[in-house]
Design a protein around this motif. Structure first.
Motif, mmCIF file in Angstrom:
data_model
loop_
_atom_site.group_PDB
_atom_site.id
_atom_site.type_symbol
_atom_site.label_atom_id
_atom_site.label_comp_id
_atom_site.label_asym_id
_atom_site.label_seq_id
_atom_site.Cartn_x
_atom_site.Cartn_y
_atom_site.Cartn_z
ATOM 1 N N ALA A 174 0.772 -0.965 -0.335
ATOM 2 C CA ALA A 174 -0.180 -0.110 0.307
ATOM 3 C C ALA A 174 0.991 1.101 -0.303
ATOM 4 O O ALA A 174 1.841 1.757 0.135
ATOM 5 N N ARG A 175 0.123 2.521 -0.269
ATOM 6 C CA ARG A 175 1.007 3.799 -0.512
ATOM 7 C C ARG A 175 0.001 4.458 0.269
ATOM 8 O O ARG A 175 -1.238 4.883 -0.011
ATOM 9 N N VAL A 176 1.182 6.272 0.315
ATOM 10 C CA VAL A 176 0.656 6.525 0.770
ATOM 11 C C VAL A 176 1.039 8.077 1.827
ATOM 12 O O VAL A 176 2.078 7.731 1.356
ATOM 13 N N SER A 177 0.323 9.375 1.299
ATOM 14 C CA SER A 177 0.906 10.711 1.705
ATOM 15 C C SER A 177 1.126 10.753 2.916
ATOM 16 O O SER A 177 0.670 10.165 3.689
ATOM 17 N N VAL A 178 2.767 11.028 3.000
ATOM 18 C CA VAL A 178 3.729 11.328 4.234
ATOM 19 C C VAL A 178 3.093 12.087 4.553
ATOM 20 O O VAL A 178 2.826 12.569 6.152
ATOM 21 N N ASP A 179 1.755 12.904 4.636
ATOM 22 C CA ASP A 179 1.206 13.946 4.773
ATOM 23 C C ASP A 179 0.043 13.529 5.787
ATOM 24 O O ASP A 179 -0.931 14.039 6.269
ATOM 25 N N GLY A 180 -0.613 12.187 5.127
ATOM 26 C CA GLY A 180 -1.120 11.221 5.486
ATOM 27 C C GLY A 180 -2.525 11.839 4.528
ATOM 28 O O GLY A 180 -2.654 12.156 2.869
ATOM 29 N N GLY A 181 -3.908 10.874 4.701
ATOM 30 C CA GLY A 181 -4.725 11.058 3.460
ATOM 31 C C GLY A 181 -5.524 9.065 2.928
ATOM 32 O O GLY A 181 -4.755 7.921 3.899
ATOM 33 N N GLU A 182 -5.835 9.251 1.694
ATOM 34 C CA GLU A 182 -6.366 7.852 1.446
ATOM 35 C C GLU A 182 -5.180 7.215 1.254
ATOM 36 O O GLU A 182 -3.671 7.123 0.633
ATOM 37 N N VAL A 183 -5.619 5.792 1.764
ATOM 38 C CA VAL A 183 -4.749 4.133 1.150
ATOM 39 C C VAL A 183 -5.158 4.108 0.329
ATOM 40 O O VAL A 183 -6.684 3.279 -0.248
ATOM 41 N N GLU A 184 -3.824 3.612 -0.874
ATOM 42 C CA GLU A 184 -3.876 3.249 -1.741
ATOM 43 C C GLU A 184 -3.476 1.790 -2.350
ATOM 44 O O GLU A 184 -1.956 1.693 -2.094
ATOM 45 N N ILE A 185 -3.948 0.496 -2.692
ATOM 46 C CA ILE A 185 -3.350 -0.943 -3.003
ATOM 47 C C ILE A 185 -2.996 -0.459 -4.096
ATOM 48 O O ILE A 185 -3.267 -0.773 -5.178
ATOM 49 N N VAL A 186 -1.416 -0.962 -4.448
ATOM 50 C CA VAL A 186 -0.980 -0.492 -5.827
ATOM 51 C C VAL A 186 -0.298 -2.392 -6.097
ATOM 52 O O VAL A 186 -0.215 -2.180 -7.255
ATOM 53 N N LEU A 187 0.044 -3.252 -5.261
ATOM 54 C CA LEU A 187 0.410 -4.270 -5.739
ATOM 55 C C LEU A 187 -1.136 -5.881 -4.683
ATOM 56 O O LEU A 187 -0.842 -5.687 -2.673
ATOM 57 N N GLU A 188 -0.956 -6.749 -4.584
ATOM 58 C CA GLU A 188 -2.036 -7.379 -4.812
ATOM 59 C C GLU A 188 -1.342 -8.831 -5.034
ATOM 60 O O GLU A 188 -0.773 -8.912 -5.659
#
Length: 528
Positions: A174-188
């Motif tokens: 997963a990835r997310v902005s260092v400042d917070g926000g929505e979490v995105e799944i990039v690999l499964e």
């Protein structure tokens, strides 16, 4: 296994058959390239931070067991070379600079993956529903970056200034902005991804603990390719500025360089993490090694077999014993579970009991089994699955049990310094006293072998009361005449406390095996 007759000191008519190599590192977790170009490794169960020369494999202790850093699991450097360490079992982040330790953050449950970006410190909580936090060197409270993640681990910042994390249980990155926000799944669909690191080419490198592979993900194009081939049990990885790829292994403390042609080069040799209990079975000597298991073959070769992430593996394993015919084995774990397995088959089992307490030593009795509940001060008998009988209560800290051919039960009590004979319905009888931290015990002919950790020796106690006889002295058990540290365990994952335990076992041919937990080896002895 190597032969070494210089240690331990042996009684007359005894000889050393061999020993497995001592571990350089007691389970290799976080891995990071330091400012000096060396590898730095955190060992959670080894309670040690090490510097590793990537070319020679020389290991230098940076923070030793017993220092201010406890259970280090991952580490990172800031622009000034300050080392930050996440302490997974002590819920802290600690900074180390010029030999001075400073707690940066505490009460960070499951503190694990850590990274520093533009001198900002980010740490993940390796627990179900864990968070990623930014922590600060001053007194400011931690800031929430992302929440409700399934065990975030192995953090890195990509060229897109997004924070990437491995989610081992979900098989995702997963990835997310260092400042917070929505979490995105990039690999499964990954095989237990264990860590993320940013390579010099800007790709995100992901170690797969389940398969031993390393894949590289391009944040710009989302293209993924396999770039490294290790073996299962990987914990972490990192890359040098010129693209050399290194991987560490929690299961056995090994560190490898993964080469572009698919081969690997050993940097730090693998070894045993503990070890704890030993069982001589028809499948060889089975070793309970905490996060995994191993087997010692007839020619004294150590083979890794199974690990805690394998489906069906019975948790953090502590004690193991063979059935009377040695075709099966009983295993205890940190959750108070007792399971029965075919000899050498750790991932297929029958559950005999759960929730018994802090169980360590175990010994077969007829068709059932006897168990030492160290934390509860009890000795329990399980005559069949699901049935538990208290044989003795009110003991100090029972460590191991042994059963004679005619069914007599003996227990070592490391708190009282005794070995006691247990008779159902009666007060235990002291068989031997004035022992220094007796732990592993085993029947050997007409007496008992006892691993006396406080004196770093194994003694033989004849059943006829004929004194005590030192078999081997100056053994690498315990730590400087006392016990190795008890660790707190991983919250919601591997509950503690997890205390040290040095087992001893006797094979049918008279070979005596000692779990040398101080150095992470097994020593084989035999009468000459």
């Amino acid at each position: 296994m190597t032969v070494d007759d210089t240690r331990p000191d042996l009684a007359p008519r005894w000889r050393v058959l061999g020993r497995t190599p001592a571990r350089p590192i007691g389970g290799a977790n976080g891995l990071r390239i330091g400012p000096d170009g060396a590898l730095y490794n955190a060992s959670a169960f080894g309670n040690q931070v090490s510097r590793i020369d990537p070319d020679t494999g020389e290991v230098t202790v940076v923070s030793a067991r017993g220092s201010a850093i406890v259970s280090p699991d991952d580490l990172a450097f800031d622009s000034e070379g300050v080392l930050y360490v996440a302490e997974c079992m002590d819920a802290r982040v600690t900074a180390l600079r010029d030999g001075v330790y400073t707690v940066v953050a505490d009460d960070v449950l499951g503190a694990n993956g850590i990274t520093v970006f533009e001198d900002r410190i980010f740490v993940g909580q390796f627990i179900p529903g864990g968070s990623i936090l930014e922590v600060y060197r001053d007194d400011r409270p931690a800031r929430l970056v992302a929440a409700d993640l399934d065990g975030p681990n192995g953090l890195t910042i990509g060229p897109d200034r997004l924070l990437y994390t491995a989610l081992p249980f979900a098989g995702q990155v997963a990835r997310v902005s260092v400042d917070g926000g929505e979490v995105e799944i990039v690999l499964e669909g990954l095989a237990a991804p264990c860590s993320c690191r940013t390579g010099p080419d800007g790709r995100i490198y992901v170690g797969l603990g389940g398969s031993g592979e390393v894949v590289a993900f391009d944040p710009a194009t989302s293209v993924t390719e396999t770039v490294g081939h290790g073996r299962p049990g990987m914990d972490n990885l990192d890359l040098t500025a010129d693209g050399r790829l290194f991987a560490s292994y929690y299961i056995d403390g090994a560190v490898y360089e993964l080469l572009p042609d698919g081969r690997s080069r050993e940097i730090v040799a693998p070894g045993l993490m503990a070890p704890y209990g030993l069982a001589a079975t028809t499948a060889g000597l089975c070793v309970a090694d905490g996060l995994g298991a191993a087997r010692i073959t007839a020619d004294l070769t150590l083979e890794r077999t199974d690990k805690i992430t394998d489906p069906g593996f019975p948790g953090y394993v502590r004690g193991v014993c063979a059935s009377p015919d040695r075709t099966a084995m009983f295993v205890t774990n940190n959750l108070g579970m007792v399971t029965r397995h075919a000899a050498g088959s750790w991932t297929s089992s029958e559950t005999w009991a759960e929730g018994l307490g802090e169980c360590t030593g175990v010994a077969a009795r007829g068709d059932g089994v006897v168990v030492a509940d160290s934390g509860g001060g009890r000795v329990l008998e399980l005559p069949r699955p699901g049935e538990t009988v208290e044989l003795a209560t009110g003991l100090g800290r029972p460590s191991d049990v042994a059963v004679t051919a005619d069914g007599r039960v003996y227990v070592s009590d490391e708190a009282r310094g005794t070995v006691e004979l247990i008779t159902a319905g009666s007060t235990p009888t002291v068989f031997a006293d004035d022992l220094s931290i007796p732990q592993g015990i085993a029947v050997d002919g007409e007496g008992l072998l006892v691993c006396e950790v406080g004196h770093r020796r194994v003694v033989w106690l004849p059943f006829d009361g004929g004194g005590r006889h030192v078999v081997a002295d100056e053994l690498p058990v315990g730590e400087d005449g006392t016990l190795r540290p008890t660790v707190n365990g991983l919250p919601m994952m591997i509950p503690g406390p997890i205390a040290p335990f040095a087992g001893v076992e006797v094979d049918e041919d008279g070979t005596v095996y000692v779990a040398a937990d101080q150095e992470g080896s097994v020593i084989a002895l035999r009468r000459a």
